[in-house]
Design a protein around this motif. Structure first.
Motif, PDB file in Angstrom:
ATOM      1  N   LEU A  20      57.429  39.068  44.181  1.00 63.93           N
ATOM      2  CA  LEU A  20      56.572  38.396  43.208  1.00 63.93           C
ATOM      3  C   LEU A  20      55.264  37.931  43.845  1.00 63.93           C
ATOM      4  CD1 LEU A  20      56.350  37.434  40.306  1.00 63.93           C
ATOM      5  CD2 LEU A  20      57.449  35.317  41.002  1.00 63.93           C
ATOM      6  N   ILE A  21      55.354  37.352  45.023  1.00 64.89           N
ATOM      7  CA  ILE A  21      54.142  36.910  45.726  1.00 64.89           C
ATOM      8  C   ILE A  21      53.253  38.101  46.044  1.00 64.89           C
ATOM      9  CG2 ILE A  21      53.318  35.956  47.924  1.00 64.89           C
ATOM     10  CD1 ILE A  21      55.743  34.016  47.744  1.00 64.89           C
ATOM     11  N   GLY A  22      53.859  39.210  46.450  1.00 68.46           N
ATOM     12  CA  GLY A  22      53.082  40.421  46.731  1.00 68.46           C
ATOM     13  C   GLY A  22      52.352  40.917  45.502  1.00 68.46           C
ATOM     14  N   ILE A  23      53.010  40.874  44.356  1.00 66.30           N
ATOM     15  CA  ILE A  23      52.379  41.322  43.108  1.00 66.30           C
ATOM     16  C   ILE A  23      51.214  40.402  42.745  1.00 66.30           C
ATOM     17  CG2 ILE A  23      52.735  41.553  40.622  1.00 66.30           C
ATOM     18  CD1 ILE A  23      55.617  42.502  41.318  1.00 66.30           C
ATOM     19  N   ILE A  24      51.466  39.097  42.813  1.00 68.17           N
ATOM     20  CA  ILE A  24      50.414  38.133  42.464  1.00 68.17           C
ATOM     21  C   ILE A  24      49.241  38.247  43.423  1.00 68.17           C
ATOM     22  CG2 ILE A  24      49.854  35.669  42.355  1.00 68.17           C
ATOM     23  CD1 ILE A  24      52.762  35.258  41.323  1.00 68.17           C
ATOM     24  N   TYR A  25      49.518  38.318  44.711  1.00 66.50           N
ATOM     25  CA  TYR A  25      48.448  38.425  45.712  1.00 66.50           C
ATOM     26  C   TYR A  25      47.666  39.717  45.526  1.00 66.50           C
ATOM     27  CZ  TYR A  25      46.069  39.053  50.135  1.00 66.50           C
ATOM     28  OH  TYR A  25      45.112  39.276  51.080  1.00 66.50           O
ATOM     29  N   GLY A  26      48.399  40.796  45.299  1.00 68.54           N
ATOM     30  CA  GLY A  26      47.733  42.082  45.099  1.00 68.54           C
ATOM     31  C   GLY A  26      46.826  42.059  43.886  1.00 68.54           C
ATOM     32  N   TYR A  30      42.625  42.446  44.042  1.00 69.32           N
ATOM     33  CA  TYR A  30      41.867  43.557  43.472  1.00 69.32           C
ATOM     34  C   TYR A  30      41.182  43.232  42.148  1.00 69.32           C
ATOM     35  CZ  TYR A  30      44.015  46.213  47.153  1.00 69.32           C
ATOM     36  OH  TYR A  30      44.394  46.663  48.389  1.00 69.32           O
ATOM     37  N   ASP A  31      41.371  42.030  41.627  1.00 68.23           N
ATOM     38  CA  ASP A  31      40.712  41.658  40.371  1.00 68.23           C
ATOM     39  C   ASP A  31      39.196  41.728  40.482  1.00 68.23           C
ATOM     40  OD1 ASP A  31      42.863  41.349  38.746  1.00 68.23           O
ATOM     41  OD2 ASP A  31      42.932  39.160  38.874  1.00 68.23           O
ATOM     42  N   HIS A  32      38.650  41.386  41.626  1.00 66.94           N
ATOM     43  CA  HIS A  32      37.194  41.403  41.777  1.00 66.94           C
ATOM     44  C   HIS A  32      36.640  42.820  41.792  1.00 66.94           C
ATOM     45  CE1 HIS A  32      38.415  42.109  45.933  1.00 66.94           C
ATOM     46  NE2 HIS A  32      37.208  42.585  46.143  1.00 66.94           N
ATOM     47  N   LEU A  33      37.489  43.818  41.954  1.00 62.48           N
ATOM     48  CA  LEU A  33      37.024  45.210  41.973  1.00 62.48           C
ATOM     49  C   LEU A  33      36.927  45.817  40.574  1.00 62.48           C
ATOM     50  CD1 LEU A  33      39.054  46.564  45.017  1.00 62.48           C
ATOM     51  CD2 LEU A  33      36.668  45.829  44.970  1.00 62.48           C
TER      52      LEU A  33
END
Length: 70
Positions: A20-26, A30-33
């Motif tokens: 879950l942390i990996g999904i949220i962090y990912g 990448y949201d800024h891209l």
């Protein structure tokens, strides 16, 4: 046949938490891209329109040259 492996609830919770942390962090990473990707798609569409317009003009010129030769 392989016997089932017992995994403690704590390890299961830790694995799910890490996932879950990996999904949220990912996602945050990448949201800024997203705006950059949208701009690249827009540019590609504009370039496609320009290519199509150039092809249309080249076709018209070829037809006009063909008419003047005849």
């Amino acid at each position: 046949m392989v016997p089932p492996v017992h995994v403690s609830p704590l390890i299961k919770t830790a694995r799910w938490s890490a996932l879950l942390i990996g999904i949220i962090y990912g996602k945050r990473r990448y949201d800024h891209l997203k705006p950059i990707a949208e701009e690249e798609r827009r540019i590609e569409e504009e370039e496609k329109k320009v290519r199509e317009e150039k092809e249309r003009i080249a076709k018209q010129l070829a037809e006009a040259n063909e008419d003047t030769i005849l």
